[in-house]
Design a protein around this motif. Structure first.
Motif, short mmCIF file in Angstrom:
data_model
loop_
_atom_site.label_atom_id
_atom_site.label_comp_id
_atom_site.label_asym_id
_atom_site.label_seq_id
_atom_site.Cartn_x
_atom_site.Cartn_y
_atom_site.Cartn_z
N THR A 131 -9.26 9.25 0.95
CA THR A 131 -8.36 9.07 -0.19
C THR A 131 -7.08 8.39 0.28
O THR A 131 -6.61 8.68 1.39
CB THR A 131 -8.02 10.43 -0.83
OG1 THR A 131 -7.48 11.32 0.15
CG2 THR A 131 -9.25 11.04 -1.48
N PRO A 132 -6.53 7.48 -0.50
CA PRO A 132 -7.10 7.03 -1.77
C PRO A 132 -8.21 6.00 -1.57
O PRO A 132 -8.15 5.19 -0.64
CB PRO A 132 -5.91 6.38 -2.46
CG PRO A 132 -5.09 5.82 -1.33
CD PRO A 132 -5.24 6.81 -0.20
N THR A 133 -9.19 6.04 -2.43
CA THR A 133 -10.16 4.95 -2.55
C THR A 133 -9.88 4.29 -3.88
O THR A 133 -9.85 4.97 -4.91
CB THR A 133 -11.61 5.47 -2.48
OG1 THR A 133 -11.87 5.97 -1.17
CG2 THR A 133 -12.60 4.36 -2.78
N VAL A 134 -9.69 2.98 -3.86
CA VAL A 134 -9.28 2.25 -5.06
C VAL A 134 -10.26 1.10 -5.30
O VAL A 134 -10.39 0.20 -4.45
CB VAL A 134 -7.84 1.69 -4.93
CG1 VAL A 134 -7.41 1.02 -6.23
CG2 VAL A 134 -6.87 2.81 -4.56
N LEU A 135 -10.95 1.14 -6.42
CA LEU A 135 -11.94 0.12 -6.76
C LEU A 135 -11.50 -0.63 -8.00
O LEU A 135 -11.12 -0.01 -9.01
CB LEU A 135 -13.31 0.76 -7.03
CG LEU A 135 -13.83 1.79 -6.01
CD1 LEU A 135 -15.14 2.40 -6.50
CD2 LEU A 135 -14.04 1.12 -4.66
N ILE A 191 -10.84 -2.68 -3.22
CA ILE A 191 -9.80 -3.68 -2.94
C ILE A 191 -8.70 -3.14 -2.04
O ILE A 191 -7.89 -3.91 -1.52
CB ILE A 191 -9.16 -4.20 -4.25
CG1 ILE A 191 -8.57 -3.02 -5.05
CG2 ILE A 191 -10.18 -4.95 -5.07
CD1 ILE A 191 -7.78 -3.46 -6.27
N PHE A 192 -8.65 -1.83 -1.86
CA PHE A 192 -7.56 -1.24 -1.09
C PHE A 192 -7.84 -1.24 0.40
O PHE A 192 -6.92 -1.12 1.21
CB PHE A 192 -7.31 0.19 -1.58
CG PHE A 192 -5.97 0.74 -1.18
CD1 PHE A 192 -4.80 0.14 -1.59
CD2 PHE A 192 -5.88 1.88 -0.39
CE1 PHE A 192 -3.56 0.65 -1.22
CE2 PHE A 192 -4.65 2.40 -0.01
CZ PHE A 192 -3.50 1.77 -0.44
N ALA A 193 -9.11 -1.38 0.78
CA ALA A 193 -9.47 -1.28 2.19
C ALA A 193 -9.63 -2.64 2.87
O ALA A 193 -9.95 -2.72 4.04
CB ALA A 193 -10.78 -0.50 2.34
N ASP A 194 -9.40 -3.71 2.14
CA ASP A 194 -9.57 -5.05 2.70
C ASP A 194 -8.37 -5.41 3.57
O ASP A 194 -7.32 -5.83 3.07
CB ASP A 194 -9.73 -6.07 1.56
CG ASP A 194 -10.10 -7.45 2.08
OD1 ASP A 194 -10.09 -7.66 3.31
OD2 ASP A 194 -10.40 -8.33 1.25
N GLN A 195 -8.51 -5.24 4.90
CA GLN A 195 -7.40 -5.49 5.81
C GLN A 195 -7.12 -6.99 5.99
O GLN A 195 -6.01 -7.37 6.33
CB GLN A 195 -7.70 -4.86 7.17
CG GLN A 195 -7.86 -3.35 7.12
CD GLN A 195 -6.62 -2.65 6.60
OE1 GLN A 195 -5.50 -3.01 6.98
NE2 GLN A 195 -6.80 -1.66 5.75
N LYS A 196 -8.13 -7.82 5.76
CA LYS A 196 -7.93 -9.26 5.91
C LYS A 196 -7.12 -9.83 4.74
O LYS A 196 -6.43 -10.83 4.88
CB LYS A 196 -9.28 -9.96 6.00
CG LYS A 196 -10.06 -9.61 7.27
CD LYS A 196 -11.38 -10.37 7.32
CE LYS A 196 -12.15 -10.03 8.59
NZ LYS A 196 -13.45 -10.75 8.66
N ASN A 197 -7.25 -9.19 3.60
CA ASN A 197 -6.52 -9.63 2.43
C ASN A 197 -5.90 -8.41 1.75
O ASN A 197 -6.37 -7.96 0.70
CB ASN A 197 -7.46 -10.36 1.46
CG ASN A 197 -6.72 -10.94 0.27
OD1 ASN A 197 -5.53 -11.25 0.34
ND2 ASN A 197 -7.42 -11.06 -0.85
N PRO A 198 -4.86 -7.84 2.37
CA PRO A 198 -4.29 -6.58 1.88
C PRO A 198 -3.83 -6.67 0.42
O PRO A 198 -3.27 -7.69 -0.01
CB PRO A 198 -3.10 -6.36 2.81
CG PRO A 198 -3.39 -7.17 4.03
CD PRO A 198 -4.14 -8.36 3.53
N LEU A 199 -4.13 -5.61 -0.31
CA LEU A 199 -3.72 -5.55 -1.70
C LEU A 199 -2.21 -5.33 -1.81
O LEU A 199 -1.62 -4.63 -1.01
CB LEU A 199 -4.46 -4.41 -2.40
CG LEU A 199 -4.17 -4.23 -3.90
CD1 LEU A 199 -4.74 -5.40 -4.68
CD2 LEU A 199 -4.76 -2.91 -4.40
N THR A 200 -1.61 -5.95 -2.79
CA THR A 200 -0.21 -5.73 -3.12
C THR A 200 -0.13 -5.53 -4.63
O THR A 200 -1.05 -5.91 -5.36
CB THR A 200 0.68 -6.92 -2.74
OG1 THR A 200 0.30 -8.07 -3.52
CG2 THR A 200 0.53 -7.26 -1.25
#
Length: 277
Positions: free
Chosen positions: A245-249, A255-264
């Motif tokens: 947690t958190p897991t955000v879909l 989209i929250f776990a994408d380290q190459k394209n971090p969410l903002t």
């Protein structure tokens, strides 16, 4: 050899050392020895002080660890039982009615959020994205489904995750989930502190939400009216084998776990607004 009277030779005379010089040298050497001993004693005293301070620090840290462990397990253990009939909060949706929806059904984008009210990373997510999510849901562009987990109770002990999730579900019954959800995260205690395991604390925070504290709400919180539902929600979290947690879909994509394209917040808003066109 020295010559005596008549030119006779006298035996050699041994030169005696200067007694006064010897005394001075002896005194100086004694002073030096005393000074050196004083320095050695100072060094020994310093080492003892360092050892004493180190032992004290270790003892304090050990005590803090014990206190933290006790705090983590200080929740009301009687309320940790999630057996019994599953009573979903009003308006619950999703598979098995395990999600609490926010926003309009007609929104073109759906955000699925798995959270634990004791989870520090969840608080960071909420603090960063709260205003953006609230803005998009108010505009009808985004629908959010909140799923509640009790991960920290399992990791740290205590019952704060369960108690807070039950209280949030009770707030959903009263149509006050969103503001109460936000108050819980704004006032989240440190992770080892099981403050949310105390229903009185949860009721105090509910007082910050206009019109939430009623006899019905207090009974729901104190009786654990949605405990079994929270338990089922956490089971779903475990079965889904989510990373944490958190897991955000967003529309099913993590989209929250994408380290190459971090969410903002700006990227989230741009994606939602693009889908809404």
């Amino acid at each position: 050899m020295a010559l005596g009277r008549g030119g006779t030779l006298l035996p050699p005379r041994f030169v005696c050392p200067d007694v006064s010089e010897t005394n001075r040298e002896g005194k100086r050497t004694a002073r030096e020895r005393m000074a050196e001993e004083r320095e050695r004693q100072k060094a020994r005293d310093k080492r003892r002080r360092v050892l004493l301070v180190s032992a004290t620090v270790v003892a304090v840290l050990a005590l803090a660890a014990v206190v933290g462990l006790l705090a983590a397990n200080s929740g009301d253990d009687k309320k940790k039982d999630t057996s019994g009939p599953v009573v979903a909060p009003k308006g619950a949706s999703g598979d098995g009615g395990l999600a609490i929806p926010l926003g309009k059904d007609g929104a073109k984008s759906k955000l699925t959020v798995w959270e634990d009210f004791r989870c520090p990373a969840c608080k960071q997510f909420e603090d960063m994205y709260r205003s953006t999510i609230n803005e998009l849901t108010t505009q009808g562009k985004l629908k959010v489904e909140y799923h509640l987990a009790t991960l920290i109770d399992g990791n740290m002990g205590g019952s704060g995750s369960l108690r807070a999730a039950n209280a949030a579900a009770c707030a959903q019954d009263a149509g006050k989930f969103a503001p109460y959800h936000d108050e819980l995260f704004k006032n989240q205690p440190p992770e080892p502190d099981d403050a949310f395991g105390n229903n009185d604390k949860l009721l105090d925070l509910a007082g910050k939400v206009d019109g939430l504290v009623t006899d019905t709400f207090k009974k729901c919180v104190n009786d654990g009216g949605h405990d079994a539902w929270v338990g089922k929600s956490n089971e779903a979290f475990q079965k889904a084998k989510l990373r944490g947690t958190p897991t955000v879909l967003l529309d099913g994509k993590d989209i929250f776990a994408d380290q190459k394209n971090p969410l903002t917040p700006q990227k989230l808003k741009a994606q939602v607004e693009k889908a809404d066109q």
